[in-house]
Write an enzyme that holds these catalytic residues in place. Structure first.
Site, PDB file in Angstrom:
ATOM      1  N   SER A  56      -6.448 -36.367 -19.005  1.00  0.00           N
ATOM      2  CA  SER A  56      -7.365 -36.779 -17.692  1.00  0.00           C
ATOM      3  C   SER A  56      -6.498 -38.058 -17.236  1.00  0.00           C
ATOM      4  O   SER A  56      -5.417 -38.825 -17.646  1.00  0.00           O
ATOM      5  CB  SER A  56      -9.017 -36.626 -18.301  1.00  0.00           C
ATOM      6  OG  SER A  56      -8.659 -38.291 -18.533  1.00  0.00           O
ATOM      7  N   LYS A  86      -6.646 -40.064 -21.594  1.00  0.00           N
ATOM      8  CA  LYS A  86      -6.506 -40.362 -20.230  1.00  0.00           C
ATOM      9  C   LYS A  86      -5.810 -41.882 -20.083  1.00  0.00           C
ATOM     10  O   LYS A  86      -5.147 -42.281 -21.249  1.00  0.00           O
ATOM     11  CB  LYS A  86      -7.632 -41.156 -20.809  1.00  0.00           C
ATOM     12  CG  LYS A  86      -8.135 -41.450 -19.212  1.00  0.00           C
ATOM     13  CD  LYS A  86     -10.209 -41.385 -19.480  1.00  0.00           C
ATOM     14  CE  LYS A  86     -11.011 -42.369 -18.546  1.00  0.00           C
ATOM     15  NZ  LYS A  86     -12.037 -43.049 -18.995  1.00  0.00           N
ATOM     16  N   GLN A 146      -0.803 -27.547 -21.112  1.00  0.00           N
ATOM     17  CA  GLN A 146      -2.171 -27.607 -22.470  1.00  0.00           C
ATOM     18  C   GLN A 146      -2.679 -26.528 -22.181  1.00  0.00           C
ATOM     19  O   GLN A 146      -3.038 -25.733 -21.616  1.00  0.00           O
ATOM     20  CB  GLN A 146      -3.431 -29.006 -21.589  1.00  0.00           C
ATOM     21  CG  GLN A 146      -2.639 -30.705 -21.458  1.00  0.00           C
ATOM     22  CD  GLN A 146      -3.780 -30.861 -19.885  1.00  0.00           C
ATOM     23  OE1 GLN A 146      -4.736 -31.189 -20.122  1.00  0.00           O
ATOM     24  NE2 GLN A 146      -2.915 -31.134 -18.885  1.00  0.00           N
ATOM     25  N   PRO A 190      -1.130 -22.281 -22.649  1.00  0.00           N
ATOM     26  CA  PRO A 190      -0.197 -21.009 -22.283  1.00  0.00           C
ATOM     27  C   PRO A 190      -0.240 -21.903 -20.373  1.00  0.00           C
ATOM     28  O   PRO A 190      -1.282 -22.011 -20.033  1.00  0.00           O
ATOM     29  CB  PRO A 190      -0.569 -20.055 -22.339  1.00  0.00           C
ATOM     30  CG  PRO A 190      -1.318 -20.886 -23.700  1.00  0.00           C
ATOM     31  CD  PRO A 190      -1.517 -21.274 -24.095  1.00  0.00           C
TER      32      PRO A 190
END
Lengths: 371, 371, 371, 371
Positions: C231, C161, C353, C355
């Site tokens: 995130s 995060k 994150q 392919p």
């Protein structure tokens, strides 16, 4: 006895910093707070959690300052939130406070009076039935008494929060051999709002006697209160009531007025309610008068007949945006434009709350001579 | 020469029955139709197909009555639709017609004048650049000429539809050794709208000379036209222009006026533009005056700074409802409330079209003495 | 040293009763909780407040049981929530605990290992730049050390995060004479996620050396980590890291495995990652094996090229439903169908994150021989 | 007699260029087209106009090639569209054709058979009542006859489109002294779908005799057809029926199979229906087999009890996204993942169409030996 109203901004649904600042600096005594009415930025629907988030944050903050458990505060201080700040609307909350003693004798001028009441828990089998209507009426009378308002005509806004029927409550009723009026929880919310509204109308003498009670709910829309604003939710098990009016036993700087709105275009009602408080709005409230405003409270609904003044609207058939979101945005834009301020409390679901397809507006403002 | 405007309802996006009835009964000659401006009930975004559906249906109907292929009609008659009838707004369309010959000498009073123009196709590499701005300006001047409007001050509303950059167009430019200003098609729409707006401003003398052109686009929002309404889409490859103004060479029963709106609460602009046409609105247009109205055209946008008159709005951060839908609903509610009618053409995406955070309003009405 | 994972239901975003019950009955020691990963039922966008609501409720509950201020818990225990339970997905949270002492010597079998780390605050001017990438890499290495995982190949999932650029942070940087990479906060979130992902890839040796750093972000999608889930949000000012892997210094009953997903239809990756843990899924995990599952963690994205295996999708052009909501619902439905359980942690925004157009899946399960 | 199926892409809801190309090049004879089933990219709700837009465009194109008015084609060729391409789903349509003469004697192998039927107009007072159920059953039998399918077990998919009750239709019934089952048009659609489904079940012998008819509708969900796919809308006034099955009187290269789905996670049903056609899918259909697929047809619904296999879902309480959109995205993602192709026809509103909370799947594929 003096009522005050503080209209405060929130940066997000867990922001109560504006109120905490007032408490810390002594402008608001935490124990003088008797009710909160606010708008949070959720979707206003079943899955709007911004209301609970704000309430949890607020009660936690007050609990710290009062040294009283949040749980008890929740039972004592009505906190009525409407989700949905569509269009220009700004998230905000109005804190109502009450300080000092009541006058022994009524004074010359009436000031804003605030009263609250909590009914006994409503049995699931009573929700949306005559017993519910009468229970609300009784609670409204208790809140009027609490506010020292004698005459129904001096009441200008009644905010009700009442329980609905959940699956669990329906089961509980069944286990006791009782039946509920509907097991559809969305429909039970609408019927509960209708019962709350007619309960207010009953208490305020807005209905011809005798009236047919339960059969009128969601059927006879010619029956309504022009002062009721009702919400219904699973988070309460009893009727919570806030009564706002004017009383000569109070001596604060504020007054309240209200007007029914006949439809979503009724700009006349907005101008009139401001005029009732000595505020001109042709076309817009001026800066000085605007600084006197403390709360603008509106109820509205998408016309169920599908048209407004003869022209089709599309709110009821939209699969993408909920009809209540549509109408709050439109009526909110109109009221904000007249007032010149986007901090409008506006709530949908106006069954029996103002004329069918319309709603109502109430405004709290500083008394002109005081300002 | 006489311009007329017919404001017609649609029951759904493929309903052109109201216009067909007028054609069949002879009230509107199909070959007198020069432009259409309307609102359909889609979402107003990239995947709003109600605009195309209405256009296909309309052109199919006109093709039958004119005996001319729909394909050719599309190239000749600008049909500008804005999707999104949020809140109280009613789906409708305004048909602009032109009949008779131009006066040899200007008359005493000016009447509504309508002119249209189509530019040459815009090369992808020119979209959103100085060439685009100047191309729009040239087309606006051609449409003014077509409308026999000499002075820029007599132009009150210019509707532009201009092309954007698609993946295919970017490829084509690249194949010719050219570069496009952006390969993000959403962004290209915004830049194209900006170029269209400053093109109008240039043609109407609203910009100080010389102005910096391309670098101003989406950057310097102090530059704007108070009369431009621009949309951009993949369905056109050239700039389509409709100019509406008043001219003493025309002799019809209508006039047009316009006002910039400084923000989404600018009710004063709405009242003023109606007053310009001799229509009172304090607080609402009366029934008789309302029957004189033929079109209300509005441009607006969610303030990009995130607040309106000092208070936070939530339009720009809403993942559930597009910001343009929010603002159309709010400003539409305000305009409809003042006018007392929900048939408002209102469009978002107002970059350089009116003051930053605001927009503009234009109204077509029957001339008072004629009415 | 033993890591455990408890997958718990929530009835709404402020329901932490399932965890509190485990704490009260002694099944989970409150002070053993090192991280939480969960899904709440908001919209997953900027205005999703269900994440904050759950966190506030959870930390308040833990604060009561630990006698430690919630504020400090927030700094110590990463609580990573993804909003959006589209389609069949069920709101739930996974509580990761850590008990006992580390083994002196590595054992024969590897067990689930959990490590966390917090970086120093990231300066706004560093966000989305090479310094950010390297800062994340350093924090990942610290969390690996905390987890006693020596080899990068033993890391199977890294949850990050990291902060984004807000208007206030951009101003602060400017005041110090620094510039930020973008002042568009939505774009800054995407760049921050990209930096986080490449930071993980760097720490885990997934990038060829030297790599071009900042210029690769959101540009060169052939660079990615198959184990990063990132995130970005305004609520953090530093990089928070949870590393999950297998280590022979740990002796718990769980293991973790992961697989990249090449696109949204890559059912093979789902079957393979289950197979890695000795779980058959042809076509669906059986009841017994299903009881061994403790967490299913997925990252996915709507293919930016607009098609999947040659066929057009409509996620990116939908004005009504956000593209991330679309893809979470679809990939969530696929994973839930293979697993036979709707408690899937699935998150969008999968830049670098896995392919391009795909993502990754990690699963925590009880070791077969232990079960 | 030979049935063929062409699965074609659309670039937007008015793109029928793929079919027109086949017609122009002679691969499809325009007069061989007997039915169309497709998915368009609208919201799938009341205000989804992409279905009408596609139909208008398609019939216009066929009218040009056949020299027959579009109006008549609409009455002759069922065109069933489901709006909503949530998640990975790709807009597409399946064109069903019929060429040649029926065999005199049944052959050795059964091939895809297609039959259609139109009932008489359904009176508004009959909609959603026993007469409606029986009327659908009769039309299904007529379509079976048209398809030369003798045995109910050879029917694998029945697509029905039936009328609902509108305000105007309710008025018309009232004027004749009749009452309608509900005047809520949304509810009437659900009841009409239910009646359509039980009508199919009746015709196919899926109900025990005698069954209670009308009282079962939307009440007794243990009664259902595993082969009915029903939609209801205001645009039709009679029951339109497409029957798909296998028959030895036909000699084409295709066959069809179906399976009920017990819930939204029933991946087993998907694998099984493919297996019925000799297609392996463990975990995914291979490239060669995939080229044999001509249509994948699915019906599904959000479980009305609020949970799937014991875990809560949030589809029914979401004010932002319609529940049918949620479930189509999830089940569509699952089916597409197994098939390896995103061109899945999937429709919600599965009352009595497959097991409660589940639905059904049918697949048309080239016969293995032929391929």
């Amino acid at each position: 006895m003096r009522a005050d109203a503080f209209r405060l901004p929130m940066a997000h649904p867990s922001d109560v910093s504006a109120l905490e600042a007032l408490v810390v600096q002594g402008s608001v005594a935490a124990d003088s707070i008797v009710a909160i009415i606010g708008k949070t930025e959720g979707n206003g629907g079943v899955n709007d959690f911004t209301r609970g988030y704000f309430t949890q944050t607020l009660m936690g903050m007050l609990a710290r300052h009062l040294g009283e458990p949040a749980r008890l505060l929740l039972e004592r201080i009505p906190c009525v939130l409407s989700g949905g700040t569509e269009g220009v609307l700004s998230p905000h909350y109005v804190v109502l406070t009450r300080t000092g003693e009541s006058k022994r004798e009524p004074g010359k001028t009436a000031s804003l009076a605030v009263g609250t009441a909590m009914s006994h828990p409503v049995s699931p089998e009573d929700i949306g039935r005559s017993a519910h209507i009468h229970g609300v009426a009784t609670a409204v009378r208790a809140a009027m008494h609490d506010a020292r308002i004698d005459a129904a005509r001096d009441v200008h806004f009644v905010q009700i929060k009442c329980p609905c029927i959940t699956a669990a409550r329906a089961e509980a009723a069944k286990a006791r051999g009782k039946t509920v009026i509907t097991s559809d929880s969305n429909r039970s919310m609408a019927i509960a709002r209708a019962a709350g509204a007619l309960g207010v109308a009953l208490a305020l003498g807005e209905l011809e006697q005798p009236f047919d009670g339960e059969p009128a709910l969601l059927q006879n829309f010619s029956l309504y209160s022009t002062r009721a604003s009702v919400s219904s939710g699973i988070e309460v098990d009893r009727n919570e009531v806030i009564v706002l009016g004017n009383s000569r036993y109070w001596s604060g700087p504020l007054q309240i007025a209200h007007r029914p709105m006949r439809d979503a275009l009724d700009i006349g009602a907005i101008v009139d309610v401001l005029h009732d408080l000595g505020i001109g709005a042709l076309p817009q409230v001026g800066a000085e008068d605007r600084s006197r405003l403390r709360a603008v409270l509106v109820k509205c609904e998408p016309d169920r007949r599908g048209h407004i003044r003869g022209h089709r609207h599309t709110m009821l058939d939209d699969t993408d945006i909920n009809a209540q979101r549509h109408v709050r945005g439109a009526v909110g834009g109109l009221v904000a434009g007249v007032v010149g301020d986007t901090r409008i409390f506006i709530s949908g679901g106006a069954e029996h709350q103002g004329p069918d397809g319309g709603g109502l507006i109430a405004v709290i403002a500083q008394i002109a001579s005081v300002g």
